[in-house]
Write a protein that holds these residues in place. Structure first.
Motif: not given
Lengths: 330, 440, 222
Positions: C195-197, C199-203
């Motif tokens: 999940l963290g990854v 959102f990181g990709m999204l950002a």
């Protein structure tokens, strides 16, 4: 430097040597311990067991020779199952070298010297039967044996090229290829690797796009699984199963729990479980390479656990848990 | 004591698992797709064996008693597509129970044309509906008016044809995919949050970011190599430029190269992907220019090795053993090669900093490297290094998004507990709200 | 100009394909089809740059008689010889499949020969190094230094024993607990990182689309 410190700073080449011995010895002294298939592997087996000549599957050799020790037995086991049940198989490769791996697997299953082999019938050899308009599996076999061809004693069955198998091979940007195959397989692979037009193959005529495919088994050493899930499962509902290396296996449990895959073979163990299922259900007289390889894993895992325990004993006995740093490097 | 709580919890969890495993067999196979199996098999029973462009009248044999034609053909546009499919439904007629009745054949022609084309067949035990347009040999054109005729097929080969029906609808593409509403809502919500924090950061709102040891150690690692007079090895992962981890790595490479240029330390950047190679080269060249040392840039410092995964590893390991770099950076996407790289680097005595979003490779890096950036920390690195407001804002935005997910998970836990206690099915409601069906 | 044009392309392309995802209409599909046709072509051209880089690097080494320059011949000769053979013996491109199938072996192509006798064993050797390195890394790193590390250590031993038949001989519950660890605690941790990854990709992708992140263009973000 006391004995504990020496132990912790042991030259790693000694460890390499021990692992080397642990990997070689079981090949000469087989243990043959029983293996219990897991639910994840049974899921794939049952799915294929429910299919027949009217269905079709994709088997992806989506790995390089590096991970062949783990991925190859999975591919061979699934192909064996499909061939034995006369399920048409489209064979693809996610990487350039995977195409050679696929060839090796087919070679292994069609080689006369191997146990339970399948007699391969080239596309040209049964052209006369096609010209008569016979395209169904049972009809082809009947006409073929009526021509005077008999199955060799140690062979399990026939494989008719274009009816039971189509070797499609590798194409670059394979995720886009999967996407394209959801409309038409022939739009991406107009011919198989031997140049036979897909349009002429009876198996293609019955299964023209991924929408008409009942399972895609991807034996992968990289990210191929995600591509099959994203563009196959999520877009058109294609059932997908994984065969992955042991290191990757933990990554893909997510997809099992969410119901996005029908099952997963994880590492050599997964392949060995499939071989056990094939053997126990009469699809092969002998276990395959993965089952033999499990002996090596048995010993290697025990050795690694032993090393970890010894390391910890030395660590605590030497009182290093109270010191901040060891004298030697790490 | 407090610090031991997580460990105790984990131990408790482990013990619970052990007890559970001893008490019963492994969970009931989770057989994902058990339902799908049947569905898939059924779906495939579409028999297309008679796929010739034969006119139906030509194969109709003598029509016997009780053979009744299908009727009530309704053609509707298949939703959420590019206008390349039509749904044909029909009434089976009254003789479906007959043993001689084997299935149906669906014929189509373009309005104004003579020739009928067999576009598909259905087995008798399938539903009397057919999606026309999926067969790549008989595509449906958007906006074209078709006529349909359905035949009941009997064992003798006889086909009893329905009346020719003009399709009530023509195929047309939709402007919005109604199956993707949930994705759209998610997109708007999450993108909105991130953009909101972009702006908040730009307005000068103070944002605290916890220190990440791996990022702070980068300068120290470069300094060490400079002192030792040895090169720095930077591996930007083995993936393509489309991978976000690679892009994050290239960003960090820019910062590292700038420092390296200032200190005059040799830099080695082997690449696996040609596109990544060209970008990495440009990045390093630019960094040298910005450091005011364009002359110091060595064209051979950034190079392409090979696309083959393990050949690349062999190449990089060779460089490590020959050149003995003082510092190794492994930042980006890695697969099975991670341990082989990092362990060789450890053998050569280099200080190592790794960072990847490949979860399975993290344990290997953590055990063999001095510092490891875990998952999203890799993406955050550029924000930490640059300290630009917008970059910081993006990290806060991510945290806000995670907050929402955590809230949904908590809600899920509460609902599932309620379900267990009260025997209700409220979790199903939440599941339906957040999951998306097959989209196409 | 050198920067603003690529930035504009990325911004327009990025936003366009976000919107495209939600539009199933034929025009939108045509646009996507164009992209899927173009992407491999661009990739193929980039490979030429890669081969160029490799050739340049090694020819420099040979010219300068740098350390171990002789090995550069080992890179350059096959680099050009293999495509050459593929051109003069196109059948060798088939990966050797036809030559060896069904027991009807005929001649082996050059590609087939090098693949079977060089590439397969070399790659398998490289991957098998993992077994040695895992043992060595486990010995050095797996220490029960803290309560958390001890739990990790125990879980690792249970999973390792659960994965092999010998574990089942030692205790029937090893495979069951091993699977339970993989199916639940492992999955929870994976999902958290995933999940963290995500959102990181999204950002990161948003930063690229809106030009906040420009380093991928070459340069250090100025």
């Amino acid at each position: 430097m006391n004995i504990w410190e020496k132990m912790l700073n042991v030259d790693r080449r000694w460890i390499f040597l021990l692992i080397g011995i642990a990997c070689i010895v079981p090949f000469f002294i087989p243990l043959g311990l029983p293996i219990l298939p897991s639910a994840e592997v049974i899921g794939i087996y049952d799915h294929i067991e429910g299919l027949g000549p009217d269905n079709a599957i994709f088997v992806g050799f989506d790995f390089d020779p590096g991970t062949a020790a783990e991925n190859m037995p999975m591919g061979v086991a699934v192909l064996r199952h499909a061939f034995a049940r006369n399920i048409p198989v489209f064979v693809t490769a996610y990487t350039p070298l995977g195409q050679g791996m696929a060839a090796m697997a087919v070679e292994e299953l069609t080689n006369e010297s191997s146990a339970d082999y399948f007699e391969y019938v080239n596309w040209e050899d049964w052209a006369a039967i096609r010209e008569q308009g016979i395209t169904d599996r049972a009809g082809i076999e009947e006409a073929w044996t009526a021509e005077g061809n008999s199955l060799p004693e140690n062979a399990r069955g026939w494989i008719f090229e274009g009816r039971d198998i189509a070797l499609l091979g590798y194409l670059p940007y394979f995720h886009l290829v999967i996407l394209g195959m959801s409309s038409s397989i022939a739009s991406q692979f107009p011919t198989d690797i031997g140049g036979t037009p897909l349009e002429e193959m009876p198996m293609y005529q019955e299964h023209k796009s991924l929408r008409e495919i009942d399972l895609a088994v991807t034996n992968a050493g990289s990210s191929a699984c995600v591509a099959w899930i994203t563009y196959g499962r999520e877009k058109i509902g294609l059932p997908v199963a994984f065969g992955v290396t042991a290191v990757m296996a933990t990554d893909y449990y997510i997809y099992i729990q969410s119901g996005q895959t029908v099952g997963q073979m994880g590492g050599l163990r997964g392949a060995a479980e499939y071989e056990v299922l094939l053997h126990d259900n009469g699809y092969s007289k002998e276990y395959g390479k993965a089952f033999v390889g499990m002996d090596v894993q048995n010993i290697a895992h025990l050795l690694i656990i032993f090393l970890v325990v010894i390391g910890n004993i030395a660590f605590f006995a030497g009182g290093f848990n109270k010191k901040t740093k060891l004298k030697g490097r790490r | 004591m407090l610090r031991k709580v997580p460990a105790m919890l984990l131990a408790l969890l482990l013990a619970a698992g052990l007890a559970w495993a001893q008490a019963e067999d492994p969970p009931p196979a989770e057989s994902p797709g058990a339902g799908e199996t049947v569905e898939a098999v059924e779906e495939d029973m579409v028999m297309e064996e008679v796929e010739s462009n034969t006119e139906p009248s030509a194969i109709s044999a003598t029509i016997g008693d009780g053979m009744i034609s299908p009727g009530g053909i309704v053609v509707s546009d298949w939703p959420n597509d590019a206008g390349d499919a039509l749904l044909v439904t029909f009434e089976p007629g009254s003789e479906t129970g007959s043993e001689n009745h084997t299935g149906y054949a669906i014929y189509r022609r373009t309005l104004g044309e003579e020739e009928l084309v067999l576009v598909g067949t259905l087995d008798i035990d399938e539903e009397t509906e057919f999606v026309d347009g999926y067969d790549p040999d008989f595509i449906v054109e958007p906006g074209v008016q078709y006529e349909y005729q359905v035949a009941a097929v009997y064992l003798s080969g006889a086909e009893v044809l329905s009346d020719m029906v003009m399709a009530q609808k023509v195929a047309g593409g939709q402007i919005f995919h109604t199956g993707k509403v949930r994705v759209l809502v998610g997109c708007v919500l999450f993108l909105g949050l991130i953009l909101f924090y972009f702006h908040a950061a730009q307005r000068g709102v103070e944002m605290y970011l916890r220190p990440i040891a791996g990022i702070e150690a980068i300068d120290e690692a470069i300094g060490r190599a400079t002192e030792m007079g040895k090169p720095i090895l930077y591996v930007p992962g083995l993936s393509y430029i489309s991978d976000v981890a690679t892009i994050a790595s290239i960003t960090i490479l820019g910062r590292v190269a700038k420092k390296v240029a200032e200190y005059g330390t040799p830099l080695l950047v082997p690449n696996r992907d040609p596109i990544v190679y060209t970008i990495a080269e440009e990045t390093v060249k630019q960094a040298y220019m910005e450091a005011g040392r364009p002359d110091a840039f060595d064209k051979d410092s950034v190079f392409f090795l090979t696309q083959s995964q393990f050949a690349f590893v062999a190449g990089v390991n060779g460089i490590m053993m020959r050149e003995k770099p003082a510092t190794n950076f492994y930042l980006g996407m890695f697969w099975a090669e991670s341990l082989i790289l990092a362990e060789t680097g450890s053998l050569s005595g280099a200080i190592q900093i790794a960072g990847t979003d490949a979860v399975t490779q993290l344990p290997f890096f953590i055990t063999t490297c001095d510092y490891t950036l875990i998952g999203e920390e890799l993406y955050a690195a550029s924000a930490y290094l640059g300290r630009e407001p917008k970059q910081l804002g993006s990290i806060k935005g991510q945290d806000a998004c995670k907050g929402i997910i955590m809230a949904v998970i908590t809600l899920g836990i509460i609902l599932s507990l309620t379900d267990i206690i009260a025997g209700t099915d409220t979790l199903g409601w939440l599941r339906n709200l957040v999951t998306m069906p097959v989209v196409d | 100009m050198k920067r603003s044009i690529p930035l504009a392309i990325v911004m327009v392309g990025g936003i366009l394909f976000i919107i495209q995802y939600f539009i199933p209409h034929q025009h939108s599909q045509t646009l996507f089809d164009y992209y899927t046709e173009w992407a491999p072509i661009v990739g193929a051209f980039a490979l030429v740059l890669g081969v160029g880089s490799l050739s340049r690097l090694h020819s420099h080494k040979i010219k300068r008689k740098a350390k171990n320059w002789q090995y550069s011949y080992a890179v350059l000769i096959p680099l050009f010889l293999v495509p050459f053979f593929a051109l003069i013996m196109p059948e060798s491109l088939g990966g050797g499949m036809l030559e060896t199938m069904g027991g009807a072996r005929t001649t082996q192509g050059v590609f087939d020969f090098t693949y079977m006798n060089i590439q397969v064993p070399i790659q398998a050797t490289m991957f098998s190094l993992l077994a040695f390195y895992i043992a060595s890394a486990a010995f050095r790193a797996f220490r029960a230094k803290s309560a958390l590390a001890t739990v990790l250590l125990l879980a690792a031993i249970i999973v390792m024993l659960g994965q092999v038949p010998i574990g089942e001989l030692l205790g029937k519950w090893f495979p069951k607990v091993g699977l339970w660890i993989l199916r639940y605690p492992n999955l929870g941790a994976k999902r958290a990182i995933a999940l963290g990854v995500g959102f990181g990709m999204l950002a990161t992708q948003l930063k690229i689309i809106f030009g906040v992140e420009r380093n991928w263009l070459g340069g250090a973000g100025e």
